[in-house]
Enzyme design. Structure first.
Site, PDB file in Angstrom:
ATOM      1  N   ASP A 134       0.791  -1.231   0.000  1.00  0.00           N
ATOM      2  CA  ASP A 134       0.000   0.000   0.000  1.00  0.00           C
ATOM      3  C   ASP A 134       0.826   1.283   0.000  1.00  0.00           C
ATOM      4  O   ASP A 134       0.312   2.336   0.359  1.00  0.00           O
ATOM      5  CB  ASP A 134      -0.971   0.008   1.190  1.00  0.00           C
ATOM      6  CG  ASP A 134      -0.233   0.062   2.526  1.00  0.00           C
ATOM      7  OD1 ASP A 134       0.993  -0.067   2.533  1.00  0.00           O
ATOM      8  OD2 ASP A 134      -0.910   0.224   3.552  1.00  0.00           O
ATOM      9  N   GLU A 135       2.091   1.203  -0.363  1.00  0.00           N
ATOM     10  CA  GLU A 135       2.870   2.437  -0.417  1.00  0.00           C
ATOM     11  C   GLU A 135       4.001   2.338  -1.436  1.00  0.00           C
ATOM     12  O   GLU A 135       4.539   1.256  -1.684  1.00  0.00           O
ATOM     13  CB  GLU A 135       3.446   2.798   0.953  1.00  0.00           C
ATOM     14  CG  GLU A 135       4.322   1.723   1.528  1.00  0.00           C
ATOM     15  CD  GLU A 135       4.876   2.116   2.890  1.00  0.00           C
ATOM     16  OE1 GLU A 135       5.595   3.123   2.972  1.00  0.00           O
ATOM     17  OE2 GLU A 135       4.584   1.406   3.855  1.00  0.00           O
TER      18      GLU A 135
END
Length: 396
Positions: free
Chosen positions: A103-104
């Site tokens: 998620d990053e």
DNA sequence: TCTGGGGTCCTAGGACCC
DNA sequence: TCTGGGGTCCTAGGACCC
């Protein structure tokens, strides 16, 4: 010239992903996590966070403090699919992307920011929300560390720019544990030295404080560069290449039931072998992790010369490790990991010297070949003649 | 309230080789 | 007889991150 690095961090990703496909639930406090008696919250939505629910909190406690909590099971394949959309979206702004986790990611936007910077970053954020439905916080800075700190600065939907000259004003007031890489343990130790904020930390780093150096080891020097704005700005674009493949499982209740333990070792070994095959990896080390009743971890490992992805082999190794080290112990968790991974496709480079298929049929020779391969890798090419003498060597 | 599961990297001691 | 030092691999444990 300094670069423009953007760190994009999806807000409450798993929870948002669930709200995306269950819009009717988005007005309720929601979390993703396991359902067993010992499960913890993986991700809480912002509504649930308002009630005090957070990641790593035991589900039992989350339910107690927020009885209306909607708890959904973790659906990793679904999140991975959304994650791929996220990174594909980011690639529209620059091909130079580092996938830091599901998620990053870091994006090198040097020379790609058009017009007013704030409007430009805002359009990236809004586009992601409108086109995919995901919320993100953006951090923009000349290094990866500062960009990461910047994206953490305001959530959700934050846009934060940290220039080198902003470091003192923006980061120094923050508590020490918000420094990326300083966790609970190090923070507690640093506080004993009177280091409570990032500002205190920066001063101690600059003054070469011996006790801090001892506490942090190599990280002391890394942190010193980071906080001075001299951290890495290099984007690692290489695709994910795992260095270990493992599975672990906590028992619903601690057990010393040998058959139960064996059954778990069997299924964990199977998962690990399947994982290795799926990722086209073989490993030269198998390790067993046992967590006891008191939450203490014990690990034992064994290495061998021929890489394996065989379920039977892995299972035999961890069974031996358990029998020789932990027999009779009451266990909370068992874990099996394959490490020292090699890519079998690359392994075959040396095989081109010989007709490998012939060897596959002959166990003894197979072992010899692998032993020789290992020596050959080290540059002792004279061994090639040794192999021919022993017979069976076909040059091709 | 009693603490998941997937990983990465670092440290430190000992074995072994040169 | 006493005793180098560097490099690499293996093993166990621990901190940290998402």
């Amino acid at each position: 010239m300094s670069k423009i690095i953007m760190h994009a961090d999806l807000n409450a990703f798993f929870a948002t992903a669930e709200e995306l496909r269950h819009p009717e639930l988005s007005s309720y406090p929601l979390a993703v996590g396991g359902s067993g008696p010992r499960s913890v919250i993986s991700t809480a939505s912002y509504l649930a966070r308002e009630k005090g629910v957070h990641s790593a909190m035991p589900v039992a406690e989350a339910r107690r403090i927020c009885p209306s909590l909607i708890l959904l099971p973790v659906d990793f394949p679904y999140y991975e699919m959304l994650s791929r959309s996220f990174f594909a979206y980011l690639k529209r702004f620059s091909p130079h992307i580092e996938e830091a986790s599901i998620d990053e990611g870091y994006v090198d936007l040097t020379g790609r920011v058009k017009g007013d910077p704030y409007a430009f970053f805002s359009s990236i954020q809004q586009g992601l929300l409108k086109q995919i439905g995901l919320k993100c916080s953006l951090g923009i800075a000349p290094t990866k560390f500062l960009a990461k700190m910047a994206s953490d600065y305001k959530k959700p939907l934050g846009i934060t720019i940290i220039r080198k000259r902003d470091i003192a004003q923006m980061l120094y007031p923050l508590p020490i544990e918000s420094f990326y890489g300083v966790g609970k343990k190090s923070a507690a130790r640093l506080r004993l030295f009177g280091i409570n904020t990032i500002g205190d930390f920066a001063l101690a780093l600059k003054n070469d404080k011996e006790e801090v150096k001892e506490t942090l080891g190599k990280f002391f020097y890394t942190a010193n560069e980071w906080i001075a704005g001299e951290g890495s700005d290099l984007i690692d674009e290489s695709p994910f290449d795992p260095k270990s493949i493992g599975h672990s499982e906590t028992f619903p209740y601690d057990t010393d039931d040998y058959l139960e333990i064996r059954k778990h070792l069997l299924s964990l070994s199977r998962s690990v072998a399947e994982g290795a095959k799926a990722k086209k990896k073989k490993g030269r080390t198998v390790s067993l992790l046992v967590r006891d009743t008191h939450f203490n971890n014990h690990s034992k490992s064994v290495s061998f010369s021929e890489p394996t992805d065989s379920f039977e082999f892995i299972y035999e190794r961890v069974s031996d490790l358990f029998d020789h080290n932990f027999l009779g112990m009451t266990v909370r968790l068992l874990g099996v990991t394959l490490q020292n991974l090699v890519d079998p496709r690359k392994e075959t480079v040396q095989m081109s010297f010989w007709n490998f298929e012939e060897y596959e049929k002959m166990d003894q020779t197979k072992l010899l070949v692998h032993e020789l391969n290992r020596k050959l890798e080290k540059g002792n090419l004279t061994l090639l003649s040794e192999l021919k003498k022993k017979g069976g060597g076909n040059e091709s």
